[in-house]
Design a protein around this motif. Structure first.
Motif, PDB file in Angstrom:
ATOM      1  N   TRP A 186      19.691  30.800  76.941  1.00 37.10           N
ATOM      2  CA  TRP A 186      20.265  31.664  75.903  1.00 37.10           C
ATOM      3  C   TRP A 186      20.111  31.133  74.497  1.00 37.10           C
ATOM      4  CZ3 TRP A 186      21.160  36.258  77.809  1.00 37.10           C
ATOM      5  CH2 TRP A 186      21.342  36.355  79.195  1.00 37.10           C
ATOM      6  N   CYS A 189      28.334  28.545  74.295  1.00 34.39           N
ATOM      7  CA  CYS A 189      27.674  28.726  75.590  1.00 34.39           C
ATOM      8  C   CYS A 189      27.818  30.179  76.031  1.00 34.39           C
ATOM      9  CB  CYS A 189      28.288  27.793  76.628  1.00 34.39           C
ATOM     10  SG  CYS A 189      27.732  28.111  78.307  1.00 34.39           S
ATOM     11  N   HIS A 190      26.723  30.729  76.509  1.00 39.17           N
ATOM     12  CA  HIS A 190      26.713  32.120  76.963  1.00 39.17           C
ATOM     13  C   HIS A 190      27.747  32.343  78.056  1.00 39.17           C
ATOM     14  CE1 HIS A 190      24.922  36.008  77.805  1.00 39.17           C
ATOM     15  NE2 HIS A 190      24.942  35.709  79.087  1.00 39.17           N
ATOM     16  N   TYR A 191      27.991  31.304  78.818  1.00 40.87           N
ATOM     17  CA  TYR A 191      28.971  31.412  79.904  1.00 40.87           C
ATOM     18  C   TYR A 191      30.274  30.742  79.484  1.00 40.87           C
ATOM     19  CZ  TYR A 191      24.535  32.340  82.171  1.00 40.87           C
ATOM     20  OH  TYR A 191      23.297  32.853  82.485  1.00 40.87           O
ATOM     21  N   GLY A 195      21.187  22.574  75.049  1.00 39.65           N
ATOM     22  CA  GLY A 195      22.056  23.710  75.351  1.00 39.65           C
ATOM     23  C   GLY A 195      22.587  24.333  74.082  1.00 39.65           C
ATOM     24  N   CYS A 196      23.371  25.363  74.269  1.00 43.90           N
ATOM     25  CA  CYS A 196      23.999  26.031  73.136  1.00 43.90           C
ATOM     26  C   CYS A 196      24.999  25.073  72.484  1.00 43.90           C
ATOM     27  CB  CYS A 196      24.768  27.269  73.583  1.00 43.90           C
ATOM     28  SG  CYS A 196      23.869  28.315  74.719  1.00 43.90           S
ATOM     29  N   CYS A 200      18.499  25.566  78.087  1.00 45.57           N
ATOM     30  CA  CYS A 200      19.232  26.725  78.583  1.00 45.57           C
ATOM     31  C   CYS A 200      18.588  27.994  78.044  1.00 45.57           C
ATOM     32  CB  CYS A 200      20.705  26.662  78.218  1.00 45.57           C
ATOM     33  SG  CYS A 200      21.103  27.307  76.607  1.00 45.57           S
ATOM     34  N   PRO A 221      19.331  28.562  83.468  1.00 43.50           N
ATOM     35  CA  PRO A 221      20.188  29.602  82.893  1.00 43.50           C
ATOM     36  C   PRO A 221      21.180  29.018  81.880  1.00 43.50           C
ATOM     37  CG  PRO A 221      20.669  29.295  85.250  1.00 43.50           C
ATOM     38  CD  PRO A 221      19.418  28.549  84.951  1.00 43.50           C
ATOM     39  N   CYS A 222      21.758  27.887  82.215  1.00 44.87           N
ATOM     40  CA  CYS A 222      22.743  27.271  81.327  1.00 44.87           C
ATOM     41  C   CYS A 222      22.566  25.771  81.451  1.00 44.87           C
ATOM     42  CB  CYS A 222      24.152  27.670  81.768  1.00 44.87           C
ATOM     43  SG  CYS A 222      25.476  26.796  80.906  1.00 44.87           S
ATOM     44  N   SER A 223      22.919  25.036  80.416  1.00 50.56           N
ATOM     45  CA  SER A 223      22.778  23.582  80.506  1.00 50.56           C
ATOM     46  C   SER A 223      23.575  23.039  81.696  1.00 50.56           C
ATOM     47  CB  SER A 223      23.228  22.925  79.206  1.00 50.56           C
ATOM     48  OG  SER A 223      24.597  23.153  78.984  1.00 50.56           O
ATOM     49  N   ASN A 242      28.542  24.326  78.652  1.00 50.06           N
ATOM     50  CA  ASN A 242      28.043  23.121  77.972  1.00 50.06           C
ATOM     51  C   ASN A 242      29.100  22.030  77.837  1.00 50.06           C
ATOM     52  OD1 ASN A 242      29.400  24.619  76.107  1.00 50.06           O
ATOM     53  ND2 ASN A 242      27.692  24.843  74.677  1.00 50.06           N
TER      54      ASN A 242
HETATM   55  S1  FES Z   1      24.092  29.017  78.181  1.00 46.73           S
HETATM   56 FE1  FES Z   1      23.365  27.562  76.774  1.00 46.73          FE
HETATM   57  S2  FES Z   1      24.570  25.877  77.331  1.00 46.73           S
HETATM   58 FE2  FES Z   1      25.421  27.397  78.628  1.00 46.73          FE
END
Ligand code: FES
Lengths: 147, 663
Positions: A20, A77-79, A71-72, A18, A46-48, A83
C-alpha cells in the motif's frame, strides 16, 4: 583474496515492501527516474506485518548481504496497526541477528509512503552503500545451503 | 506439471531501451516449468492481450508471467485477459521490470540481468500459485443506525429514501439527541427545534424506518452484509402501542422530584414523563428509581388515570434479534464532567453553568420558558462572562487535548443572542484563540464583536469565586498585558465535548477501534472518513470526532451513501487473498484472533479422525473470508505455522527469496 572476491560478487539485497505504501513509493521512484543500485530486489507483501522472521533468516542463509523491510509510516498502515507489530517483532529479530554476528547494519526497517519516491531511492542508495562497505555476509556461510 | 508462459513487454522503448528484452525472453524459456516465452511491443494493447490469450489456449498454459510495468498499473488488466482465455485470474504474476528496472538503471547489461532475476522470481512464485475464487455472500437489505440524534436521523432518512429498510436504535426514550436540546443554531440563528422536529416526524412516518427507542445494542454477530444484532428494549412500563402521549399521567403523578435530564437537570419532572413535547415516539416512560408504585407497590395513580390503559408495571426488558447488511454508528457526544476544574467553581455556585445549560435557559420550552434568569435567584443577570476552552486544548491531563470545534461558534451565538434580547447586559468572553473556519462563520463572529459589542478578552481565567453574591472572574488580558477581575452575575463555561460513554462498549461489540480520546477511528483519515476498518460499519457525527451540525449532516449523508452502495449489491465479492488455517496443525491457541484487526477469526470444536476408528475433538481456528482483509498478521503470529495467506503464502515468499538469492 578477500579483495578480489568483493570485486567479483555484487552484493545481494532483498527488500520487502508493503503493497500500500512502500511498493507504491518504489513505483514513484521508478516513474521519477530516481535510480538506486540494481542489487536491490523487491518482494511485494500485503503489509509489512506479513514478513515472517523466517523469510529474513532464509535470505541470509541463502546468501543475501542485506535485508530491508519497508512499510507505511506508523499510523498509516492500511490495516491500521500492522506496522506497529512489524516494528516490535523486527526489533527483536534484529537484535538477535546482531547477537549471532550478523551486523545490525545489514537489516533495516524504513517507513516509506506512496508519495516518497525520493525517500525510497535515497534509502536504497544508502542501504546499498552500507552493505557494500560491510562486504559479503560470511557469517551464515556454513549454514548456506547452496544448490 | 507446470506449463508457464512468459510474456516480456517492450513498453515501446520504456523497457526495451534499457533491457534487452530478447535476451530476457530467451533466458526465461529455459526456466523449469516454462513452456513458452516471447516478447512483444505492447502487451497491454489489444493485440498484446490477444497474443497472450492465443498462447494460453495454444500451449495449454497453466499460468502466465507478464514482465512489464508495475502490477499496480496492469495486474488487473492481465488477470482479465487470462480469465477471458479460461485461466484462473490468480494464476497471473507480474514481474515489474519497468518501474523497478528499466526506468532506474542506465546500464543495459545490469538492467537485463536484473530483469531476468525479477522474471525468474515471478516464475518461482507462480509455480506455487493456486487458482483462487473470490467467495460470495448475500446481503441483507436492511441497515441499522445506532443513535437517533441528527446524525442518525439524517443517515436513516437518506437510506430509507433510497428504498431500504432502516432500524434506529436510540438509548433515550426519544430520538432527537443533543440537537433537540439546543435553542438556536449558528450561523443562521434558526431555531433548532424548527429544523429538527420535522425530520424526527419524517423518521416516525417513513414506512421504511423503524425506531427502537429506549433500546440498546446488546450483541453483534456476523459480518458485512450479514450482521445479526440483538437489541435490548428496556422496560418503559408503558405499552408503546397503546399510549397516546396525552400526558394525563404526568399531571397526576405524585412523585415530581426527578431531575429533568432533558433540561440538563435545571428543573424537575414526574416519575412518569415524556422528555419533551415533540418527542418521537410520543410515548411516556416510567423512571423505576423514582416511581412509588415500582418501588413500594403503593400508588398506581397513573394507571388509574390512563384512559388508554397503557401502563404496565410488570413490563420487563425484552430482546429482539434482527439482521442487517450494514451498520451506521452515530452515538454522539456529551459535555465532559467538570470535576477536574474546581477553579471555575461550577460545583459550588449555581450561577456558574455550562453552555448546554444556557441553551436550555434560553429555550422557550426550557425551565425558565426562555427568559434568561440566574438559576440561584431567578433574577436577570446584568453581567455575563463566558469562559472558552474549558477542558479543551488542555494538555495538563485534566481535560482533553483536542479542540472541541463548536465552542467558539456557539459562544459567539450565545453572546449575540443575549445582547440582542437584553441590550442592557454586558457580555464578556475570555478566549485563547477564536477559531471560526466554515462558511459564514468568521462573518458571524465579527458581527458579535462589531455589531453587538461583545467584549472579547484574550486570556485564560485562573479562578472564579463568589464575593458578596457576585461571581468574581479573575483572568489575564494578554493584549493589554494585565490581570483583570470581572464581577459577574452569571458565568458560562464552554465545556469540552467527548464521545458518549456508551461508545466504548459498542466499539468492542462491533470490533471497531477507538482512539485515546474515545473517538471511533475511521478506516483512513483522509480517504475513508466514514468507513471503519471493519467492513460494513460506518461512522457519522461526533462519535468520530468533534463536529458541528452541518458537518455532522454531511458525514451522515456520506455514510448513508456508502450504506446504499453496499445494500444495492445482491452479492458481495470478497478478496480471495485471505488467511486460512491448517486444521491439522492448528492448536487452537487463539493468538491469531488476538492480532486480527477485523475479528475475522473464530474457533470451532471439530471432530478429527485419529486412526484406529477413533476420533478426537479439537479446537481449531477458522477464518471468515468475508471479513478477512488479507494483511497476514495472523500468519506470522501463529506459533505452529498453521495460518497462511492465499496469494502470499509463506512457501511462495520463500520461493521468491530463494530465486532472488540464487547467484
Ligand atoms: S500496509 Fe503498509 S505497513 Fe501495513
Amino acid at each position: 583474496m578477500q579483495e578480489i572476491e568483493k570485486n567479483q560478487k555484487k552484493p545481494l539485497i532483498v527488500a520487502f515492501c508493503c503493497n500500500w505504501c512502500s511498493y507504491a513509493g518504489a513505483d514513484l521512484a521508478g516513474s521519477s527516474r530516481l535510480s538506486y543500485p540494481a542489487e536491490v530486489k523487491i518482494i511485494k507483501v500485503p503489509c509489512s506485518c506479513r514478513v515472517n522472521p523466517i523469510f529474513i533468516l532464509k535470505a541470509f542463509q541463502r546468501g543475501a548481504d542485506g535485508v530491508i523491510l519497508c512499510g507505511c509510516h506508523p499510523g498509516d498502515c492500511h490495516y491500521s496497526e500492522g506496522n506497529y507489530r512489524t516494528r516490535r517483532r523486527m526489533g527483536l529479530l534484529f537484535s538477535m541477528l546482531n547477537y549471532f554476528g550478523i551486523e545490525k547494519e545489514r537489516t533495516r526497517i524504513e517507513w516509506v509512503s506512496a508519495a516518497e519516491g525520493a525517500k525510497f531511492s535515497a534509502v536504497m542508495n544508502d542501504f546499498a552503500k552500507t552493505i557494500n562497505e560491510l562486504g559479503e555476509n560470511r557469517r551464515l556461510e556454513d549454514l548456506r545451503c547452496k544448490d | 506439471m507446470h506449463r508457464i508462459g512468459v510474456f516480456v513487454c517492450h513498453c515501446g522503448s520504456n523497457i526495451a531501451a534499457t533491457v534487452d528484452v530478447e535476451r530476457v525472453s530467451n533466458a526465461l524459456a529455459h526456466e523449469p516449468g516454462v513452456v513458452h516465452s516471447v516478447n512483444y511491443q505492447y502487451m497491454c494493447s489489444e493485440n498484446g492481450q490477444q497474443l497472450i490469450k492465443n498462447a494460453i489456449k495454444e500451449h495449454n498454459l497453466s499460468g502466465i508471467v507478464v514482465c512489464s510495468c508495475s502490477p499496480r498499473m496492469h495486474e488487473a488488466t492481465f488477470r482479465k485477459t487470462a480469465e477471458a482465455a479460461g485461466l484462473n485470474p490468480y494464476m497471473v504474476e507480474i514481474a515489474n521490470i519497468r518501474e523497478q528496472c528499466s526506468w532506474i538503471h542506465k546500464d543495459v547489461e545490469e538492467a537485463t540481468e536484473k530483469a531476468i532475476v525479477l522474471a525468474r522470481t515471478a516464475v518461482a512464485k507462480l509455480t506455487l500459485n493456486k487458482p483462487l475464487v473470490a467467495g460470495e455472500t448475500g446481503v441483507t437489505k436492511r441497515a441499522l443506525v445506532i443513535g437517533g440524534g441528527i446524525a442518525g436521523i439524517q443517515a436513516a432518512l437518506d437510506i430509507a429514501d433510497a428504498g431500504y429498510e432502516v432500524d434506529i436504535v436510540e438509548k433515550n426514550p426519544t430520538i432527537g439527541g443533543r440537537m433537540a436540546q439546543l435553542d438556536k443554531t449558528f450561523p443562521t440563528l434558526d431555531c433548532s427545534a424548527c429544523i429538527l422536529t420535522p425530520k424526527m416526524v419524517d423518521c416516525a412516518q417513513h414506512e421504511k424506518i423503524n425506531i427502537y427507542s429506549y433500546s440498546e445494542v446488546d450483541k453483534v454477530k456476523g459480518f458485512v452484509g450479514n450482521f445479526k444484532v440483538t437489541i435490548k428494549k428496556k422496560a418503559r412500563y408503558v405499552d408503546e402501542t397503546k399510549c397516546t402521549g396525552c400526558g394525563v399521567c404526568m399531571t397526576n403523578c405524585p412523585s415530581k422530584k426527578g431531575l429533568n435530564s432533558f433540561n440538563m437537570d435545571l428543573n424537575t419532572r414526574p416519575a412518569i414523563y415524556i422528555p419533551f413535547a415533540q418527542a418521537i415516539p410520543n410515548v411516556a416512560v416510567i423512571d423505576p428509581e423514582q416511581c412509588i408504585k415500582l418501588k413500594s407497590g403503593k400508588c398506581g395513580l397513573c394507571s388509574m388515570k390512563c384512559g388508554a390503559n397503557a401502563i404496565d408495571y410488570k413490563q420487563q426488558d425484552s430482546f429482539v434479534e434482527r439482521e442487517y447488511g450494514a451498520i451506521v454508528v452515530a452515538t454522539g457526544f456529551k459535555p465532559i464532567s467538570l470535576e477536574n476544574f474546581n477553579e471555575y467553581g461550577y460545583a459550588d455556585n449555581k450561577d456558574v453553568i455550562t453552555s448546554l445549560e444556557l441553551e436550555r435557559l434560553m429555550n422557550a420550552a426550557g425551565p425558565s420558558k426562555g427568559t434568561l434568569v440566574r438559576p440561584s435567584d431567578g433574577e436577570h443577570p446584568h453581567v455575563i462572562t463566558f469562559i472558552q476552552c474549558v477542558g479543551s486544548r488542555d494538555v495538563s491531563g485534566c481535560g482533553k487535548p483536542y479542540c472541541s470545534k463548536i465552542c467558539c461558534m456557539y459562544t459567539a451565538k450565545h453572546a449575540m443572542l443575549i445582547r440582542e434580547k437584553y441590550p442592557d447586559t454586558q457580555v464578556n468572553v475570555f478566549y485563547i484563540d477564536v477559531r471560526t473556519p466554515g462558511k459564514n462563520y468568521d462573518e458571524f463572529y465579527r458581527r458579535a464583536v462589531e455589531q453587538y459589542g461583545v467584549n472579547y478578552i484574550k486570556g485564560m481565567v485562573g479562578k472564579v469565586y463568589n464575593e458578596n453574591g457576585k461571581l468574581m472572574v479573575q483572568g489575564s488580558n494578554l493584549i493589554d498585558n494585565e490581570q483583570v477581575t470581572i464581577a459577574s452575575d452569571l458565568v458560562v463555561l464552554a465545556t469540552a465535548i467527548e464521545p458518549d460513554p456508551s461508545v466504548k462498549d459498542l466499539a468492542t461489540k462491533l470490533t471497531i477501534s477507538i482512539d485515546t480520546n474515545n473517538f471511533l477511528t475511521e478506516a483512513h483519515a483522509k480517504l475513508k472518513p466514514v468507513e471503519c476498518a471493519t467492513a460494513g460499519v460506518y461512522l457519522a457525527g461526533v462519535c468520530q470526532g468533534p463536529k458541528d451540525i452541518p458537518e455532522t449532516v454531511a458525514q451522515a449523508s456520506a455514510a448513508a451513501s456508502k450504506v446504499i452502495g453496499l445494500l444495492a449489491k445482491d452479492k458481495l465479492k470478497g478478496n480471495p487473498c485471505v488467511a486460512h488455517a491448517n486444521e491439522m496443525t492448528c492448536t487452537g491457541c487463539s493468538q491469531c484472533a488476538e492480532v486480527c484487526p477485523y475479528g475475522a477469526i473464530t474457533y470451532e470444536n471439530k471432530e478429527f479422525r485419529i486412526g484406529g476408528g477413533k476420533t478426537e475433538k479439537r479446537r481449531v481456528a477458522s477464518v471468515n473470508p468475508a471479513v478477512c482483509q488479507g494483511c497476514g498478521a495472523c500468519t506470522v503470529t501463529c506459533p505452529s505455522g498453521a495460518m497462511d495467506l492465499h496469494g502470499f503464502s509463506s512457501a511462495q515468499i520463500l520461493k521468491e527469496v530463494e530465486a532472488i538469492c540464487k547467484r
